[in-house]
Design a protein around this motif. Structure first.
Motif, PDB file in Angstrom:
ATOM      1  N   THR A 106       0.837  -1.162   0.012  1.00 17.69           N
ATOM      2  CA  THR A 106       0.126  -0.060  -0.229  1.00 17.69           C
ATOM      3  C   THR A 106       0.937   1.482   0.018  1.00 17.69           C
ATOM      4  N   ALA A 107       0.194   2.311  -0.044  1.00 22.47           N
ATOM      5  CA  ALA A 107       0.886   3.606  -0.169  1.00 22.47           C
ATOM      6  C   ALA A 107       1.758   3.740   1.254  1.00 22.47           C
ATOM      7  N   ASP A 108       1.245   3.255   2.568  1.00 23.75           N
ATOM      8  CA  ASP A 108       1.713   3.426   3.605  1.00 23.75           C
ATOM      9  C   ASP A 108       3.120   2.589   3.610  1.00 23.75           C
ATOM     10  N   GLU A 246     -11.352   3.617  -3.695  1.00 24.00           N
ATOM     11  CA  GLU A 246     -10.304   4.494  -3.550  1.00 24.00           C
ATOM     12  C   GLU A 246      -9.224   3.917  -2.573  1.00 24.00           C
ATOM     13  N   ASP A 247      -9.716   3.121  -1.637  1.00 23.60           N
ATOM     14  CA  ASP A 247      -8.825   2.416  -0.858  1.00 23.60           C
ATOM     15  C   ASP A 247      -8.093   1.010  -1.626  1.00 23.60           C
ATOM     16  N   GLN A 248      -8.758   0.787  -2.609  1.00 28.48           N
ATOM     17  CA  GLN A 248      -8.209  -0.452  -3.433  1.00 28.48           C
ATOM     18  C   GLN A 248      -7.514  -0.130  -4.679  1.00 28.48           C
ATOM     19  N   GLN A 249      -7.379   0.991  -4.977  1.00 31.30           N
ATOM     20  CA  GLN A 249      -6.638   1.575  -6.014  1.00 31.30           C
ATOM     21  C   GLN A 249      -5.131   1.482  -6.035  1.00 31.30           C
ATOM     22  N   ASP A 250      -4.635   1.924  -4.928  1.00 33.66           N
ATOM     23  CA  ASP A 250      -3.060   1.992  -4.924  1.00 33.66           C
ATOM     24  C   ASP A 250      -2.496   0.695  -4.071  1.00 33.66           C
ATOM     25  N   ARG A 251      -2.957  -0.513  -4.557  1.00 31.34           N
ATOM     26  CA  ARG A 251      -2.224  -1.905  -4.295  1.00 31.34           C
ATOM     27  C   ARG A 251      -1.287  -2.468  -5.344  1.00 31.34           C
TER      28      ARG A 251
END
Length: 435
Positions: A106-108, A246-251
């Motif tokens: 993830t982004a984190d 949105e929370d599934q895009q940057d994976r």
């Protein structure tokens, strides 16, 4: 007797008994031939591996994935795998669910990677799943969308890599050239193809891109993948994520991590350990092909052992040949000593004969091995290994061949020391009386 005279005398004495010298030379020839051929095999394969490593990516980039206890498809994994909602397929577009999976980055996670000591830069690897590629109104063909990791090269059959800019450009895999309707690789250049991609709600979108090059087949290349420029990749990624939460895009399945280009092995190992402590797994290009190279080196080492056995047998032949020569020339040795030749000169004379036999057998053996190996390699590259462009199975390094010839000559010299010492120890009076 001058040194040049010693050399000339040694050569003429060696050729005096042609049959015996020929048989001894043949034994050395077999060993030198085998050693040169097996060495060439190792050189050719390792050179291809090195070229493959260079085509896979830069040596200062590490592929990083997130460690997970539920990874499937890992070596040794078997049986049912517990469902992990955060897992992501490592094979884009896998419809059956049987592809290996890994915990998604993830982004984190990317921010965490950037803070690891030794990491200079982090860039996620985007997995783009295209539905098809089509030329004009022709048949649609399934094709994946690949990406070049930093430092990776592509073997092009024709054309060039896509240029940076706003225009959508793509490199087409050679295996799709004829199916799409192009008469040749060159005919595909500057033609437009349509790429279909589905979004998060299964609505299909199309993008038109211009072909700038055709990628040849390669062991470590991108396979049957379209290679887009950044503009096209951004567009396909955006369309693919349309409708996705949105929370599934940057994976991402993995990320590329840069480290110092001059990093030592110890520093790279320390970086891997730091990544492990942070919950990640780092793999360099050398790690991916290192085990394979080690196996090849082990096989070549075993083959060289057989060549060494042949050379050992040849060394006994040299001992026998020179001992017989010493016996036959006992009176000559006595005469040479009576005329003032010292024991050292006598020793040198017989040692030079041994070295000459070694030189003769090794040079002929190496020369024949190079001719045979080059012929075999050329024939295989056009037949059995035609699908592995750039592979020269048997390649010869002049320095390695030269060292091999010197080693054989050294072995011949060592084998000739006993007979030479025996000749040097003879007393002139006793030698002259020898019948």
């Amino acid at each position: 007797m001058k040194t040049i005279d010693l050399i000339g005398s040694a050569i003429s004495n060696t050729l005096r008994s042609k049959t015996r010298t020929f048989l001894t030379t043949i034994a050395i020839f077999v060993g030198a031939f085998t050693l040169t051929l097996t060495s060439g095999l190792g050189t050719g394969i390792n050179r291809y591996i090195d070229d493959t490593v260079a085509s896979i990516g830069a040596s200062d980039v590490m592929t990083v994935t997130k460690s997970s206890d539920t990874d499937s498809g890992a070596p040794g994994a078997s049986g049912p795998v517990e469902y992990d909602p955060d897992a992501i397929s490592t094979v884009p577009g896998d419809p059956g669910g049987f592809a290996p999976t890994t915990a998604a980055l993830t982004a984190d996670d990317l921010d965490t990677l950037a803070e690891v000591s030794g990491v200079l830069r982090v860039e996620p690897t985007r997995s783009i799943s295209a539905d098809y590629v089509q030329f004009a109104d022709g048949t649609k063909y399934v094709a994946s969308v690949g990406s070049l990791i930093p430092g990776q090269t592509v073997q092009l059959a024709t054309g060039s890599l896509p240029a940076d800019g706003e225009d959508f450009q793509v490199v087409l895999p050679v295996e799709l050239v004829e199916p799409l309707g192009f008469s040749s690789n060159g005919a595909a250049l500057e033609q437009d193809v349509t790429i279909g991609v589905s979004d998060g709600v299964q609505a299909q979108h199309t993008v038109v891109a211009t072909i700038t090059g055709v990628a040849d087949e390669s062991l470590a290349g991108t396979g049957a993948s379209l290679i887009p420029n950044d503009a096209l990749a951004d567009e396909l990624w955006s369309l693919q994520n349309t409708g996705v939460a949105e929370d599934q895009q940057d994976r991402f399945a993995s990320a590329n991590v840069w480290f110092a280009a001059d990093a030592t092995e110890a520093e790279i190992t320390a970086l891997k350990d730091a990544l492990t402590d942070a919950g990640f797994t780092g793999t360099t290009i050398a790690d991916q092909l290192g085990a394979f190279k080690a196996v090849i080196d082990a096989i070549v080492l075993v083959l060289n052992a057989f060549a060494a056995i042949a050379l050992l047998a040849a060394s006994f032949g040299i001992v026998n040949t020179l001992y017989m020569s010493v016996q036959e020339r006992t009176r000559d040795i006595g005469l040479m000593k009576a005329m003032g030749m010292g024991s050292g000169r006598v020793f040198t004379l017989f040692s030079l004969e041994a070295v000459f036999i070694g030189l003769l057998g090794s040079v002929i053996g190496a020369g024949v091995a190079i001719a045979v190996g080059s012929g075999i390699s050329g024939a295989l590259s056009e037949s059995l290994f035609a699908d592995l462009p750039g592979l020269q199975l048997i390649a010869f390094d002049p320095l390695t061949v030269g060292i091999m010839v010197l080693v054989v000559m050294l072995i011949a010299f060592l084998a000739g020391t006993l007979p030479a010492a025996s000749a040097a120890r003879k007393e002139p009076v006793d030698a002259l009386r020898y019948e």
